[in-house]
Design a protein around this motif. Structure first.
Motif, PDB file in Angstrom:
ATOM      1  N   SER A 112       0.713  -1.372  -0.016  1.00 55.11           N
ATOM      2  CA  SER A 112       0.019  -0.019   0.083  1.00 55.11           C
ATOM      3  C   SER A 112       0.957   1.211  -0.053  1.00 55.11           C
ATOM      4  O   SER A 112       2.082   1.189   0.336  1.00 55.11           O
ATOM      5  N   TYR A 113       0.104   2.441  -0.331  1.00 54.30           N
ATOM      6  CA  TYR A 113       1.201   3.730  -0.270  1.00 54.30           C
ATOM      7  C   TYR A 113       1.665   3.996   1.130  1.00 54.30           C
ATOM      8  O   TYR A 113       2.800   4.365   1.072  1.00 54.30           O
ATOM      9  N   PRO A 114       0.938   3.928   2.275  1.00 51.01           N
ATOM     10  CA  PRO A 114       1.682   4.135   3.416  1.00 51.01           C
ATOM     11  C   PRO A 114       2.484   3.223   3.890  1.00 51.01           C
ATOM     12  O   PRO A 114       3.612   3.874   4.362  1.00 51.01           O
ATOM     13  N   THR A 115       2.449   1.993   3.452  1.00 46.19           N
ATOM     14  CA  THR A 115       3.522   1.239   3.920  1.00 46.19           C
ATOM     15  C   THR A 115       5.008   1.498   2.839  1.00 46.19           C
ATOM     16  O   THR A 115       6.162   1.246   3.499  1.00 46.19           O
ATOM     17  N   LEU A 116       4.805   1.689   1.598  1.00 41.61           N
ATOM     18  CA  LEU A 116       5.566   2.046   0.695  1.00 41.61           C
ATOM     19  C   LEU A 116       6.248   3.321   1.377  1.00 41.61           C
ATOM     20  O   LEU A 116       7.554   3.471   1.164  1.00 41.61           O
ATOM     21  N   LEU A 117       5.564   4.367   1.954  1.00 40.79           N
ATOM     22  CA  LEU A 117       6.311   5.487   2.367  1.00 40.79           C
ATOM     23  C   LEU A 117       7.246   5.244   3.416  1.00 40.79           C
ATOM     24  O   LEU A 117       8.223   5.914   3.522  1.00 40.79           O
ATOM     25  N   VAL A 118       6.637   4.543   4.514  1.00 42.60           N
ATOM     26  CA  VAL A 118       7.448   3.846   5.610  1.00 42.60           C
ATOM     27  C   VAL A 118       8.854   3.271   5.148  1.00 42.60           C
ATOM     28  O   VAL A 118       9.926   3.504   5.689  1.00 42.60           O
ATOM     29  N   GLY A 119       8.543   2.326   4.226  1.00 38.50           N
ATOM     30  CA  GLY A 119       9.580   1.604   3.705  1.00 38.50           C
ATOM     31  C   GLY A 119      10.765   2.452   3.019  1.00 38.50           C
ATOM     32  O   GLY A 119      11.995   2.152   3.233  1.00 38.50           O
ATOM     33  N   CYS A 120      10.266   3.361   2.330  1.00 37.79           N
ATOM     34  CA  CYS A 120      11.174   4.443   1.721  1.00 37.79           C
ATOM     35  C   CYS A 120      12.067   5.243   2.754  1.00 37.79           C
ATOM     36  O   CYS A 120      13.228   5.375   2.744  1.00 37.79           O
ATOM     37  N   MET A 121      11.216   5.463   3.771  1.00 40.85           N
ATOM     38  CA  MET A 121      12.098   6.276   4.961  1.00 40.85           C
ATOM     39  C   MET A 121      13.379   5.109   5.557  1.00 40.85           C
ATOM     40  O   MET A 121      14.210   5.750   5.808  1.00 40.85           O
ATOM     41  N   LEU A 122      12.884   3.843   5.898  1.00 39.72           N
ATOM     42  CA  LEU A 122      13.916   2.954   6.538  1.00 39.72           C
ATOM     43  C   LEU A 122      14.781   2.714   5.508  1.00 39.72           C
ATOM     44  O   LEU A 122      15.922   2.589   5.680  1.00 39.72           O
ATOM     45  N   MET A 123      14.516   2.635   4.029  1.00 37.80           N
ATOM     46  CA  MET A 123      15.706   2.081   3.070  1.00 37.80           C
ATOM     47  C   MET A 123      16.494   3.235   2.869  1.00 37.80           C
ATOM     48  O   MET A 123      17.399   3.247   2.635  1.00 37.80           O
ATOM     49  N   GLY A 124      15.924   4.686   2.925  1.00 37.75           N
ATOM     50  CA  GLY A 124      16.708   5.806   2.918  1.00 37.75           C
ATOM     51  C   GLY A 124      17.709   5.840   3.990  1.00 37.75           C
ATOM     52  O   GLY A 124      18.897   6.148   3.714  1.00 37.75           O
ATOM     53  N   PHE A 125      17.684   5.555   5.167  1.00 40.73           N
ATOM     54  CA  PHE A 125      18.359   5.597   6.522  1.00 40.73           C
ATOM     55  C   PHE A 125      19.455   4.567   6.334  1.00 40.73           C
ATOM     56  O   PHE A 125      20.631   4.895   6.184  1.00 40.73           O
ATOM     57  N   GLY A 126      18.785   3.096   5.603  1.00 47.03           N
ATOM     58  CA  GLY A 126      19.963   2.176   5.509  1.00 47.03           C
ATOM     59  C   GLY A 126      20.980   2.486   4.088  1.00 47.03           C
ATOM     60  O   GLY A 126      21.857   2.088   4.049  1.00 47.03           O
ATOM     61  N   GLY A 127      20.450   3.522   3.183  1.00 44.40           N
ATOM     62  CA  GLY A 127      21.064   4.110   2.120  1.00 44.40           C
ATOM     63  C   GLY A 127      22.630   4.604   2.431  1.00 44.40           C
ATOM     64  O   GLY A 127      23.420   4.557   1.603  1.00 44.40           O
ATOM     65  N   ALA A 128      22.652   5.004   3.843  1.00 44.40           N
ATOM     66  CA  ALA A 128      23.843   5.277   4.112  1.00 44.40           C
ATOM     67  C   ALA A 128      24.915   4.386   4.095  1.00 44.40           C
ATOM     68  O   ALA A 128      26.287   4.442   4.045  1.00 44.40           O
ATOM     69  N   ALA A 129      24.847   3.055   3.838  1.00 43.08           N
ATOM     70  CA  ALA A 129      25.693   1.880   3.595  1.00 43.08           C
ATOM     71  C   ALA A 129      26.411   2.348   2.269  1.00 43.08           C
ATOM     72  O   ALA A 129      27.847   1.836   2.169  1.00 43.08           O
TER      73      ALA A 129
END
Length: 489
Positions: A112-129
């Motif tokens: 869903s759009y809300p879960t995708l939005l939350v997932g993008c935030m977490l993947m963005g944080f992990g993107g510091a890899a």
């Protein structure tokens, strides 16, 4: 000239352990960078598909996914590289990969759009890899650590763009958006295991110090408030002035507090080193240009002229996969090795390298502002843009790394990475606002897309951002010269 800190030699020799395998370290570093950039560059060609599948009404609402990804990266780029300095490279890399895995799992399960939005935030944080190899390669490869680390970062970024643009489009066309996130979850989980197994668990590089969590959260908050205005301002009208004022006041207060803080988010002494602050600003500008270009190209390419009224007709009608191939020259340019320019950077001559990168990017954007109706025009513009951006990123990350000792390599990567994240978000918000200024209907769907003339405007605006790089480095050099003359007097 930027102060160059000598390497301390192989970290493994210092602590009496066997030397780590250079090829393995470069391999896992490449994997981290490819994966994180693939996650970032998957979104531009998929935005129209996401908009249609989740019934999102406006371009601004759709691009909030991209903004959420980069805002999450803003926090990760500060915290995770410092975690590597203070608690070890392996711990930071495993944590970053785990955030990527969880961020992909949430939309895979929720769909869903809300879960995708939350997932993008977490993947963005992990993107510091993507920044962590700069630290662990420098700490384990001795004198060549900076050169190898930046080269791996730039080249693997190009590969990641290819994987994201082409591979992501292929997976979505062949399977589904949900299946794509299931596959991405598995890949991120495997990367987490690879980081744990291969990255040496050396003692912390910096034994004293702590992560400035409050300052980091404060910084993300005021930047997000300004971005909210840029992204949704046309929809909110006068009400958009509220987050704008909050963001500006919060930013000014943050800067004043940071200057007096004993545990500032960024090392004040490092930021005062000649050209470091200017390099960070240039990284932000190149990132803004980068994200603006990708958003303009992917949006225009996937609009079908048959779905618009004759008087509004434009677009190439390409699929996500075809759009990815259209961006291939942009990615391929990242693979070009600039030996002469690299040597100039190591000798402290960063200003001319920045200027070359900025003028190259500006020329590509000017071309696209005038010619963006045919596929071949995008192929030419994408190649020029990719080369200019590659030069700019290499210059920025190298200059910042050379300004700090080895034990603060993570902090330096974090400063540069945070600048890049903010730049990405600013570029996305700027073009989102531009493409929302005038809308035309998509026949028979109830959806609206940007008017044709806004794309040329967007490319010209992006070109101005590229030219601001030239202004930034010239002002920095002039101010450095005045400081030297004052010291001599």
């Amino acid at each position: 000239m930027t102060e160059i800190h000598p390497q301390a030699g192989l970290a493994s020799e210092v602590v009496g352990r066997p030397a780590p395998n250079k090829g393995v370290l470069i391999g896992v570093g490449t994997l981290l960078i490819v994966l994180t950039n693939a996650v970032i560059f998957i979104l531009p060609p998929l935005l129209p598909i996401i908009q249609a599948q989740y019934g999102l009404a406006t371009v601004a609402e759709t691009t909030w996914l991209y903004t959420a990804l980069t805002l999450g990266g803003g926090a990760g780029f500060i915290l995770l590289p410092r975690l590597a300095d203070l608690y070890g490279d392996r711990n930071a890399s495993v944590a970053a990969s785990a955030f990527l895995a969880v961020g992909a799992l949430i939309p895979a399960v929720g769909d869903s759009y809300p879960t995708l939005l939350v997932g993008c935030m977490l993947m963005g944080f992990g993107g510091a890899a993507q920044l962590l190899p700069l630290g662990f390669l420098r700490r384990n490869l001795g004198e060549e650590g900076i050169t190898v680390g930046v080269a791996v970062l730039v080249v693997a970024t190009g590969v990641g763009i290819v994987v994201g643009m082409i591979g992501g489009g292929f997976i979505v066309e062949s399977l589904s958006l949900r299946s794509f996130f299931v596959i991405l979850t598995a890949v991120c989980a495997a990367t987490t295991i690879a980081c744990f197994v291969t990255i040496p668990h050396a003692p912390p590089a910096e034994r004293n110090g702590r992560i400035a969590v409050l300052g980091t959260v404060w910084m993300i908050a005021w930047v997000a408030a300004i971005l909210l205005t840029l992204t949704q301002g046309l929809v909110w009208g006068v009400a958009a002035l509220v987050p704008l004022v909050v963001g500006i006041v919060g930013g000014i207060a943050w800067v004043r507090v940071e200057r007096r803080s004993t545990s500032a988010v960024f090392d004040v002494a490092m930021m005062k080193t000649p050209l470091v602050t200017a390099s960070c600003l240039c990284i932000a500008l190149f990132a803004a240009v980068n994200s603006a270009f990708l958003l303009l190209l992917s949006t225009y390419a996937q609009i079908s002229p048959e779905n618009l009224r004759p008087e509004d007709s434009y677009g190439l009608g390409l699929s996500a996969l075809q759009t990815g191939w259209l961006m291939a020259p942009f990615a391929a340019a990242f693979l070009v090795r600039g030996t002469v320019l690299d040597r100039a950077l190591l000798n402290g001559r960063g200003v001319p390298v920045f200027v070359i990168g900025a003028l190259t990017s500006a020329s590509g954007l000017a071309w696209l502002a005038l010619a963006h109706d045919q596929q071949w025009q995008y192929l030419v513009g994408a190649a020029v843009m990719g080369l200019g951006t590659r030069i700019g990123y290499a210059a920025g990350f190298t200059m910042v790394q050379m300004a700090v000792p080895e034990e603060k390599a993570g902090m330096a990567a974090g400063v540069a990475g945070t600048s890049m994240a903010v730049g990405f978000a600013l570029g996305t918000a700027l073009i989102s606002g531009d493409l929302s200024a005038s809308l035309v209907p998509v026949v028979g769907t109830g959806l609206e897309v940007a008017a044709k003339g806004l794309y040329g405007t967007g490319y010209w605006l992006s070109g101005v951002l590229a030219l601001l790089v030239v202004v930034t480095v010239l002002i920095s050099r002039a101010r450095s010269g005045r400081r030297v003359d004052s010291a001599v007097s």
